[in-house]
Design a protein around this motif. Structure first.
Motif, mmCIF file in Angstrom:
data_model
loop_
_atom_site.group_PDB
_atom_site.id
_atom_site.type_symbol
_atom_site.label_atom_id
_atom_site.label_comp_id
_atom_site.label_asym_id
_atom_site.label_seq_id
_atom_site.Cartn_x
_atom_site.Cartn_y
_atom_site.Cartn_z
ATOM 1 N N THR A 28 1.044 -1.119 0.084
ATOM 2 C CA THR A 28 -0.113 0.120 0.052
ATOM 3 C C THR A 28 0.741 1.344 0.141
ATOM 4 N N TYR A 29 2.017 1.255 0.430
ATOM 5 C CA TYR A 29 2.853 2.308 0.860
ATOM 6 C C TYR A 29 3.852 2.626 -0.482
ATOM 7 N N CYS A 30 3.890 1.536 -1.217
ATOM 8 C CA CYS A 30 4.888 1.382 -2.355
ATOM 9 C C CYS A 30 4.298 1.593 -3.813
ATOM 10 N N THR A 72 17.861 -3.842 -6.636
ATOM 11 C CA THR A 72 16.861 -3.833 -6.165
ATOM 12 C C THR A 72 15.722 -3.693 -7.093
ATOM 13 N N GLY A 73 14.583 -3.438 -6.951
ATOM 14 C CA GLY A 73 13.621 -3.229 -7.794
ATOM 15 C C GLY A 73 12.434 -2.358 -7.630
ATOM 16 N N GLY A 74 11.184 -2.519 -7.859
ATOM 17 C CA GLY A 74 10.373 -3.762 -8.258
ATOM 18 C C GLY A 74 11.048 -4.876 -7.140
ATOM 19 N N GLU A 75 10.957 -6.168 -7.874
ATOM 20 C CA GLU A 75 11.275 -7.218 -6.971
ATOM 21 C C GLU A 75 12.511 -7.815 -7.824
ATOM 22 N N PRO A 76 13.837 -7.634 -7.213
ATOM 23 C CA PRO A 76 15.048 -8.265 -7.871
ATOM 24 C C PRO A 76 14.848 -9.672 -8.216
ATOM 25 N N MET A 99 21.623 -7.025 -1.943
ATOM 26 C CA MET A 99 20.198 -7.020 -2.674
ATOM 27 C C MET A 99 19.348 -6.735 -1.577
ATOM 28 N N THR A 100 18.404 -6.079 -1.811
ATOM 29 C CA THR A 100 17.038 -5.988 -1.094
ATOM 30 C C THR A 100 15.858 -6.589 -1.763
ATOM 31 N N THR A 101 15.130 -7.407 -1.154
ATOM 32 C CA THR A 101 14.068 -8.276 -1.534
ATOM 33 C C THR A 101 12.944 -8.272 -0.788
ATOM 34 N N ASN A 102 11.884 -8.763 -0.962
ATOM 35 C CA ASN A 102 10.541 -8.938 -0.176
ATOM 36 C C ASN A 102 10.674 -10.170 0.338
ATOM 37 N N VAL A 123 16.046 -8.159 3.774
ATOM 38 C CA VAL A 123 14.510 -8.608 3.533
ATOM 39 C C VAL A 123 13.676 -7.615 4.033
ATOM 40 N N SER A 124 12.589 -7.228 3.289
ATOM 41 C CA SER A 124 11.639 -6.397 3.642
ATOM 42 C C SER A 124 10.648 -7.140 4.106
ATOM 43 N N LEU A 125 10.096 -6.728 5.366
ATOM 44 C CA LEU A 125 9.099 -7.297 6.082
ATOM 45 C C LEU A 125 8.471 -6.474 6.995
ATOM 46 N N VAL A 163 16.566 -6.687 8.185
ATOM 47 C CA VAL A 163 15.122 -6.698 7.943
ATOM 48 C C VAL A 163 14.509 -5.490 7.924
ATOM 49 N N ASN A 164 14.075 -4.915 6.804
ATOM 50 C CA ASN A 164 13.442 -3.453 6.831
ATOM 51 C C ASN A 164 11.693 -3.571 7.159
ATOM 52 N N MET A 165 11.303 -2.725 8.121
ATOM 53 C CA MET A 165 10.120 -2.787 8.307
ATOM 54 C C MET A 165 9.698 -1.485 8.210
ATOM 55 N N VAL A 166 8.931 -1.014 7.273
ATOM 56 C CA VAL A 166 8.288 0.527 7.159
ATOM 57 C C VAL A 166 7.188 0.589 7.846
ATOM 58 N N VAL A 167 7.213 1.340 9.041
ATOM 59 C CA VAL A 167 5.988 1.756 9.716
ATOM 60 C C VAL A 167 5.071 2.747 9.384
ATOM 61 N N TYR A 195 8.046 5.899 7.306
ATOM 62 C CA TYR A 195 7.185 5.990 5.763
ATOM 63 C C TYR A 195 7.380 7.303 5.081
ATOM 64 N N MET A 196 7.877 7.092 3.907
ATOM 65 C CA MET A 196 8.256 8.302 3.157
ATOM 66 C C MET A 196 7.292 8.657 1.779
ATOM 67 N N ASP A 197 7.373 9.585 1.494
ATOM 68 C CA ASP A 197 6.663 10.205 0.249
ATOM 69 C C ASP A 197 7.393 9.947 -1.005
ATOM 70 N N GLU A 329 8.673 6.814 -9.189
ATOM 71 C CA GLU A 329 8.174 5.913 -8.228
ATOM 72 C C GLU A 329 9.088 4.963 -7.696
ATOM 73 N N MET A 330 8.899 4.394 -6.405
ATOM 74 C CA MET A 330 9.689 3.621 -5.802
ATOM 75 C C MET A 330 9.955 2.314 -6.799
ATOM 76 N N SER A 331 9.240 1.653 -7.419
ATOM 77 C CA SER A 331 9.211 0.618 -8.240
ATOM 78 C C SER A 331 10.194 0.711 -9.388
HETATM 79 N N1 SAM Z 1 10.938 -5.437 -3.763
HETATM 80 C C1 SAM Z 1 12.071 -5.313 -2.827
HETATM 81 C C2 SAM Z 1 11.673 -5.191 -1.620
HETATM 82 O O1 SAM Z 1 10.630 -5.181 -1.028
HETATM 83 O O2 SAM Z 1 12.639 -4.959 -0.558
HETATM 84 C C3 SAM Z 1 13.116 -4.179 -3.281
HETATM 85 C C4 SAM Z 1 12.390 -2.848 -3.358
HETATM 86 S S1 SAM Z 1 11.729 -2.009 -2.332
HETATM 87 C C5 SAM Z 1 11.045 -0.616 -3.018
HETATM 88 C C6 SAM Z 1 12.765 -1.492 -1.369
HETATM 89 C C7 SAM Z 1 12.609 -1.014 0.064
HETATM 90 O O3 SAM Z 1 11.822 0.259 0.074
HETATM 91 C C8 SAM Z 1 11.793 -2.050 0.905
HETATM 92 O O4 SAM Z 1 12.449 -2.030 2.267
HETATM 93 C C9 SAM Z 1 10.699 -1.198 1.024
HETATM 94 O O5 SAM Z 1 9.911 -1.712 2.327
HETATM 95 C C10 SAM Z 1 10.984 0.107 1.009
HETATM 96 N N2 SAM Z 1 9.733 1.224 0.854
HETATM 97 C C11 SAM Z 1 9.096 1.233 -0.094
HETATM 98 N N3 SAM Z 1 8.113 2.181 -0.097
HETATM 99 C C12 SAM Z 1 8.557 3.002 0.811
HETATM 100 C C13 SAM Z 1 8.085 4.129 1.590
HETATM 101 N N4 SAM Z 1 7.038 4.878 0.976
HETATM 102 N N5 SAM Z 1 8.540 4.633 2.774
HETATM 103 C C14 SAM Z 1 9.612 3.925 3.316
HETATM 104 N N6 SAM Z 1 10.240 2.964 2.702
HETATM 105 C C15 SAM Z 1 9.561 2.193 1.364
#
Ligand code: SAM
Length: 335
Positions: A28-30, A72-76, A99-102, A123-125, A163-167, A195-197, A329-331
């Protein structure tokens, strides 16, 4: 002898390469599904940089001082034969590959990534709770699948894992403690991200941001933690450790405590555009330069000029008004 990197105004150490704009999550945030759902047209394969082009650019970036490349990506892990790209980049001496991956496809791919030469993985979680995880990422499998990926990465030696957690307020802030508790003592470092814009499609509001200060306070209700020194200059996460020795956590506070001044990061979008800021509105078309047949020297000179001229410091200038700028866009740019 003077290094090329000495001529750059600010050091350039990190390069992030988005290898695809496709993703198997619709966070939802990406990548909100209202925008990136069924109708959305992703980049065609021929629009992406080829592995040979990525390697060529990586070699030039290394001459400018880059020591770390993050895919990174999208999903690498959705980019076909990503392990081949990793093995090609691993041939460049002195480069750390991350690498950053979901994590959804990680359990099966961890060994292959390691064998290809990957050094580190993030790893994003966003939650350890199935319902929150599924709702936030628009997926229908449980958190365990990502946890299996993390375990596989650990087993093959991709340690320490971040482990990345966007709050996001009202969405997963109730899981801050759950995430901290789950990973405490495992050797993995949870990094709580404000959480970023990023981009222009996630409907960001300042009220949705849970500040790093609030996150720290939440964790301190349960655990004694203290701040510790950065590992290196320009580290984006502020480090904290559990006083009882059960590891550390990180806070990435680009909204409430911007770190533009120490940013050493360039970004290459999925279609080969160079950005010197995560919040950029316009990239420089490196793909066109490559396809025009430009020499390495011309590309290197162009990169140097771009990096020296950079004045972007979006996070320091952010207001409710700047949020609507047509940011990449982040993707496309990959975080
Ligand atoms: N698909 C991969 C993943 O989920 O890790 C790589 C791409 S993803 C865009 C990279 C990182 O950006 C993830 O850790 C994700 O949670 C974070 N991210 C995406 N949108 C964000 C937002 N609006 N604010 C903060 N972090 C964000």
């Amino acid at each position: 002898m003077m290094q090329i990197s000495d001529t750059l105004k600010r050091p350039l150490h990190d390069l992030r390469i988005s290898v695809t704009d496709r993703c198997n999550f619709r966070c939802t945030y990406c990548m909100p599904k209202e925008i990136f759902g069924g109708e959305h047209i992703f980049l065609a394969r021929e629009e992406l940089l080829t592995f040979e082009q990525i390697k060529r650019l990586a070699n030039i970036f290394v001459l400018l001082g880059v020591r770390k490349i993050r895919l990174t990506g999208g999903e690498p892990l959705l980019r076909k034969e990503i392990e081949l790209l990793i093995s090609m980049l691993a041939e460049i001496p002195g480069l750390e590959l991350a690498m950053t991956t979901n994590g959804a496809l990680l359990a099966n791919k961890a060994q292959m990534l390691r064998d290809a030469g990957l050094n580190r993985i993030t790893v994003s979680l966003d939650s350890i709770d199935d319902a929150t995880f599924k709702a936030m990422n628009d997926v229908n499998f449980p958190v365990q699948r990502v946890l299996d990926g993390i375990e596989a990465a650990k087993q093959v030696g991709l340690n320490p894992i971040k482990v990345n957690m966007v709050v996001k307020r009202g969405v997963n802030d109730q899981d801050i403690l759950g995430m901290a508790s789950y990973f405490r003592g495992t050797g993995h470092t949870v990094r709580f991200i404000e959480y970023m814009d990023v981009g222009a499609t996630n409907g960001w509001k300042l009220d949705d941001v849970v500040s790093a200060q609030e996150i720290v306070a939440t964790i301190q209700k349960e655990y004694e933690i203290e701040p510790i020194n950065p590992n290196y200059r320009g580290e984006v996460a502020r480090r904290w450790r559990y006083k009882d020795g059960h590891g550390e956590i990180g806070m990435i506070s680009s909204v409430t405590q911007p770190f533009c001044g120490s940013c050493t990061r360039a970004r290459l979008s999925a279609k080969g555009q160079l950005y010197t800021c995560l919040f950029g509105t316009k990239g420089y078309d490196l793909r066109a330069l490559i396809r025009d047949g430009s020499s390495d020297e011309v590309i290197r000179a162009t990169l140097t000029q771009h990096w020296r001229q950079r004045i972007d410091r979006y996070s320091e200038l952010r207001t409710e008004q700047t949020t609507d700028l047509p940011k990449v866009e982040m993707s496309y740019i990959g975080g």
